[in-house]
Enzyme design. Structure first.
Site, PDB file in Angstrom:
ATOM      1  N   HIS A  34      70.483  47.383  71.751  1.00 51.20           N
ATOM      2  CA  HIS A  34      69.702  46.384  72.457  1.00 51.20           C
ATOM      3  C   HIS A  34      70.316  46.218  73.602  1.00 51.20           C
ATOM      4  O   HIS A  34      71.319  45.713  73.740  1.00 51.20           O
ATOM      5  CB  HIS A  34      69.457  45.121  71.404  1.00 51.20           C
ATOM      6  CG  HIS A  34      68.655  43.902  72.208  1.00 51.20           C
ATOM      7  ND1 HIS A  34      67.212  44.181  72.598  1.00 51.20           N
ATOM      8  CD2 HIS A  34      69.092  42.905  72.624  1.00 51.20           C
ATOM      9  CE1 HIS A  34      66.817  42.984  73.049  1.00 51.20           C
ATOM     10  NE2 HIS A  34      67.940  42.024  73.222  1.00 51.20           N
TER      11      HIS A  34
ATOM     12  N   ASP B 232      80.300  32.955  60.683  1.00 49.10           N
ATOM     13  CA  ASP B 232      79.077  33.275  61.295  1.00 49.10           C
ATOM     14  C   ASP B 232      78.467  34.239  60.366  1.00 49.10           C
ATOM     15  O   ASP B 232      77.187  34.613  60.647  1.00 49.10           O
ATOM     16  CB  ASP B 232      79.583  34.033  62.458  1.00 49.10           C
ATOM     17  CG  ASP B 232      80.091  33.274  63.796  1.00 49.10           C
ATOM     18  OD1 ASP B 232      79.544  31.909  63.849  1.00 49.10           O
ATOM     19  OD2 ASP B 232      81.060  33.487  64.409  1.00 49.10           O
TER      20      ASP B 232
ATOM     21  N   GLU C 168      66.477  43.714  76.885  1.00 48.96           N
ATOM     22  CA  GLU C 168      66.098  42.088  77.054  1.00 48.96           C
ATOM     23  C   GLU C 168      65.976  41.894  78.512  1.00 48.96           C
ATOM     24  O   GLU C 168      66.685  42.183  79.462  1.00 48.96           O
ATOM     25  CB  GLU C 168      67.510  41.226  76.554  1.00 48.96           C
ATOM     26  CG  GLU C 168      67.004  39.693  76.838  1.00 48.96           C
ATOM     27  CD  GLU C 168      68.052  38.867  76.734  1.00 48.96           C
ATOM     28  OE1 GLU C 168      68.523  38.636  75.399  1.00 48.96           O
ATOM     29  OE2 GLU C 168      68.926  38.268  77.487  1.00 48.96           O
TER      30      GLU C 168
ATOM     31  N   SER D 145      66.159  48.825  72.571  1.00 46.21           N
ATOM     32  CA  SER D 145      65.287  47.723  72.857  1.00 46.21           C
ATOM     33  C   SER D 145      65.823  46.979  74.370  1.00 46.21           C
ATOM     34  O   SER D 145      67.261  47.442  74.493  1.00 46.21           O
ATOM     35  CB  SER D 145      65.044  46.506  71.818  1.00 46.21           C
ATOM     36  OG  SER D 145      66.513  46.476  71.520  1.00 46.21           O
TER      37      SER D 145
ATOM     38  N   PHE E 137      80.150  34.155  82.519  1.00 42.33           N
ATOM     39  CA  PHE E 137      79.009  34.275  81.350  1.00 42.33           C
ATOM     40  C   PHE E 137      79.954  34.340  79.970  1.00 42.33           C
ATOM     41  O   PHE E 137      79.553  33.691  79.186  1.00 42.33           O
ATOM     42  CB  PHE E 137      78.093  35.575  81.415  1.00 42.33           C
ATOM     43  CG  PHE E 137      77.101  35.638  80.785  1.00 42.33           C
ATOM     44  CD1 PHE E 137      76.351  34.664  80.488  1.00 42.33           C
ATOM     45  CD2 PHE E 137      76.646  36.954  80.438  1.00 42.33           C
ATOM     46  CE1 PHE E 137      75.015  34.543  79.894  1.00 42.33           C
ATOM     47  CE2 PHE E 137      75.391  37.134  79.883  1.00 42.33           C
ATOM     48  CZ  PHE E 137      74.732  35.798  79.467  1.00 42.33           C
TER      49      PHE E 137
ATOM     50  N   ASP F  90      71.446  26.373  73.039  1.00 43.95           N
ATOM     51  CA  ASP F  90      72.447  25.321  73.683  1.00 43.95           C
ATOM     52  C   ASP F  90      71.947  24.058  74.244  1.00 43.95           C
ATOM     53  O   ASP F  90      70.774  24.151  74.787  1.00 43.95           O
ATOM     54  CB  ASP F  90      73.327  26.243  74.627  1.00 43.95           C
ATOM     55  CG  ASP F  90      74.123  27.087  74.246  1.00 43.95           C
ATOM     56  OD1 ASP F  90      74.718  26.681  73.009  1.00 43.95           O
ATOM     57  OD2 ASP F  90      74.493  28.165  74.733  1.00 43.95           O
TER      58      ASP F  90
HETATM   59  P1  FAD Z   1      73.226  29.835  65.426  1.00 41.48           P
HETATM   60  O1  FAD Z   1      73.300  31.335  64.890  1.00 41.48           O
HETATM   61  O2  FAD Z   1      72.453  28.958  64.569  1.00 41.48           O
HETATM   62  O3  FAD Z   1      74.625  29.190  65.232  1.00 41.48           O
HETATM   63  C1  FAD Z   1      75.874  30.031  66.031  1.00 41.48           C
HETATM   64  C2  FAD Z   1      76.965  29.709  65.041  1.00 41.48           C
HETATM   65  O4  FAD Z   1      77.437  28.228  64.684  1.00 41.48           O
HETATM   66  C3  FAD Z   1      76.703  30.077  63.540  1.00 41.48           C
HETATM   67  O5  FAD Z   1      77.019  31.602  63.472  1.00 41.48           O
HETATM   68  C4  FAD Z   1      77.728  29.255  62.853  1.00 41.48           C
HETATM   69  O6  FAD Z   1      79.061  29.751  62.762  1.00 41.48           O
HETATM   70  C5  FAD Z   1      77.563  27.821  63.636  1.00 41.48           C
HETATM   71  N1  FAD Z   1      76.656  26.914  63.201  1.00 41.48           N
HETATM   72  C6  FAD Z   1      75.413  26.731  63.834  1.00 41.48           C
HETATM   73  N2  FAD Z   1      74.841  25.513  63.410  1.00 41.48           N
HETATM   74  C7  FAD Z   1      75.272  25.398  62.157  1.00 41.48           C
HETATM   75  C8  FAD Z   1      75.336  24.521  61.136  1.00 41.48           C
HETATM   76  N3  FAD Z   1      74.365  23.587  60.871  1.00 41.48           N
HETATM   77  N4  FAD Z   1      76.225  24.608  59.948  1.00 41.48           N
HETATM   78  C9  FAD Z   1      77.588  25.293  60.219  1.00 41.48           C
HETATM   79  N5  FAD Z   1      77.658  26.291  61.047  1.00 41.48           N
HETATM   80  C10 FAD Z   1      76.699  26.212  62.051  1.00 41.48           C
HETATM   81  N6  FAD Z   1      70.055  31.022  74.644  1.00 41.48           N
HETATM   82  C11 FAD Z   1      69.069  30.372  75.140  1.00 41.48           C
HETATM   83  O7  FAD Z   1      68.941  29.283  75.627  1.00 41.48           O
HETATM   84  N7  FAD Z   1      67.872  31.241  75.499  1.00 41.48           N
HETATM   85  C12 FAD Z   1      67.738  32.424  74.697  1.00 41.48           C
HETATM   86  O8  FAD Z   1      66.646  33.044  75.022  1.00 41.48           O
HETATM   87  C13 FAD Z   1      68.675  33.095  74.222  1.00 41.48           C
HETATM   88  N8  FAD Z   1      68.676  34.392  73.693  1.00 41.48           N
HETATM   89  C14 FAD Z   1      69.687  34.622  72.704  1.00 41.48           C
HETATM   90  C15 FAD Z   1      69.749  35.950  72.134  1.00 41.48           C
HETATM   91  C16 FAD Z   1      70.702  36.474  71.568  1.00 41.48           C
HETATM   92  C17 FAD Z   1      70.482  37.668  70.862  1.00 41.48           C
HETATM   93  C18 FAD Z   1      71.832  35.806  71.452  1.00 41.48           C
HETATM   94  C19 FAD Z   1      73.203  36.308  70.526  1.00 41.48           C
HETATM   95  C20 FAD Z   1      71.861  34.580  71.973  1.00 41.48           C
HETATM   96  C21 FAD Z   1      70.917  33.960  72.569  1.00 41.48           C
HETATM   97  N9  FAD Z   1      71.096  32.749  73.370  1.00 41.48           N
HETATM   98  C22 FAD Z   1      69.992  32.194  73.980  1.00 41.48           C
HETATM   99  C23 FAD Z   1      72.328  31.920  73.425  1.00 41.48           C
HETATM  100  C24 FAD Z   1      72.092  31.076  72.021  1.00 41.48           C
HETATM  101  O9  FAD Z   1      71.333  29.963  72.375  1.00 41.48           O
HETATM  102  C25 FAD Z   1      73.454  30.339  72.062  1.00 41.48           C
HETATM  103  O10 FAD Z   1      74.582  31.263  71.599  1.00 41.48           O
HETATM  104  C26 FAD Z   1      73.471  29.137  71.151  1.00 41.48           C
HETATM  105  O11 FAD Z   1      74.964  28.416  71.154  1.00 41.48           O
HETATM  106  C27 FAD Z   1      73.506  29.359  69.442  1.00 41.48           C
HETATM  107  O12 FAD Z   1      72.123  29.770  69.071  1.00 41.48           O
HETATM  108  P2  FAD Z   1      72.007  30.493  67.646  1.00 41.48           P
HETATM  109  O13 FAD Z   1      70.720  30.494  67.414  1.00 41.48           O
HETATM  110  O14 FAD Z   1      72.785  31.903  68.089  1.00 41.48           O
HETATM  111  O15 FAD Z   1      72.779  29.662  66.921  1.00 41.48           O
END
Ligand code: FAD
Length: 288
Positions: free
Chosen positions: A259, A152, A9, A7, A210, A101
């Site tokens: 991916h 994580d 991105e 896949s 990055f 973020d």
């Molecule tokens: P989460 O997985 O929710 O959190 C990351 C880590 O923080 C968790 O593993 C945990 O350890 C900790 N954490 C978070 N919340 C809590 C909580 N409430 N309680 C306890 N621990 C917590 N960013 C963009 O802006 N746009 C995109 O399209 C985008 N695509 C992405 C695609 C992929 C495959 C990846 C890996 C990242 C992408 N990102 C994107 C970046 C991402 O938004 C950032 O890494 C952001 O900081 C975390 O979002 P997440 O949903 O991965 O976080």
């Protein structure tokens, strides 16, 4: 293990030149037969209309399965779910659901007062819609917000319990990072595919920036090799060999899906896949 699924991105373009680059990237990579492609969501939750437009155009012109990214940064629950509904109306059946973020420079994540508090809450709400299969993110090297070792993995378990049916990892440069994480996920009974996210290093300086932003681990051996290769103008050769080696180690360790973070540039990704598919250990499913 043969490479059975690929896949890619892409990110939404912001101008005519960027649109042409995206078009070229999708045109070059589509013939390699990806299972799906994904389109990112603007950092800080901005300009999500561009994601929708890009998704629609790729679906229409390339007939690919498209997973649209969705973050819950800077938006109310209603606004976030409206974007999900617009994806559904465009025929999207897969979402990469993320917390996201904060806008650059505003420090740690704070939920919008009327928004989802974290990625688990977003995933639960999307799962309730019953319209999408939901992919979550995963972090083999610790995410900057991880509260400790194993955090994580625990968080991914919560996302899967909330309704995610697969995960895509942040990029990493040593297969060991992925295998350690996968083993910990197995031990935590996380039973969904965890697809390694692969970043071919197009531009060493940009990659360092990055990686700094998302706290990704850049091993010293990689930095030494690239600093020398950039100086000697052998950067592309090194990028292909380092990335092919990483993918090959992953496949040898039982991974079946890769991916690629293409950054809308097709060449390195295409060369790496070509090398993997022509290597004696890889089984060939060459479509181009
Ligand atoms: P989460 O997985 O929710 O959190 C990351 C880590 O923080 C968790 O593993 C945990 O350890 C900790 N954490 C978070 N919340 C809590 C909580 N409430 N309680 C306890 N621990 C917590 N960013 C963009 O802006 N746009 C995109 O399209 C985008 N695509 C992405 C695609 C992929 C495959 C990846 C890996 C990242 C992408 N990102 C994107 C970046 C991402 O938004 C950032 O890494 C952001 O900081 C975390 O979002 P997440 O949903 O991965 O976080």
């Amino acid at each position: 293990m043969p490479l059975s699924s690929l896949s890619f991105e892409f990110f939404p373009p912001k101008g005519i030149r960027a649109s042409l680059r995206l078009w070229e990237a999708v045109s070059e990579l589509a013939p390699l037969g990806p299972d799906f492609v994904s389109v990112t969501f603007g950092a800080g939750g901005v300009q999500h209309g561009l994601t929708l437009d890009t998704v629609k155009a790729i679906k229409k012109h390339f007939n690919l399965v498209v997973a649209a990214h969705l973050t819950c940064c800077n938006a109310t629950r209603e606004e976030t779910l409206e974007v999900a509904e617009s994806y559904s109306a465009a025929g999207v059946r897969e979402i990469v659901a993320l917390r996201g973020d904060p806008p650059t420079g505003t420090g740690t994540f704070r939920p919008h007062p009327g928004g989802f508090e974290d990625s688990c809450a977003l995933i639960s709400a999307l799962a309730e819609l019953k319209k999408f299969s939901i992919r979550a993110s995963a972090y083999p090297d610790p995410h900057p917000d991880a509260t400790g070792p194993g955090a994580d993995v625990e968080w991914l378990k919560r996302k899967v319990d909330a309704g995610a049916t697969s995960a895509i990892t942040q990029f990493f440069f040593e297969a060991e990072s992925y295998f350690r994480f996968r083993d910990a996920c197995d031990a935590a009974r996380i039973n969904v595919p965890i697809i390694p996210g692969i970043l071919p290093i197009e531009d060493w300086t940009r990659m360092k920036r990055f990686a700094r932003r998302c706290d990704a681990h850049v091993p010293a051996w990689l930095a030494d090799a690239f600093e020398t290769a950039v100086r000697d103008d052998r950067h592309d050769l090194l990028a292909i060999s380092v990335c092919t080696e990483l993918c090959s180690d992953l496949l040898d360790g039982g991974v079946e899906n890769l991916h690629f973070y293409t950054l809308n540039k097709p060449n390195l990704t295409r060369e790496v896949i070509r090398a993997l598919r022509t290597a004696p250990t890889a089984s060939l499913r060459y479509v181009a």
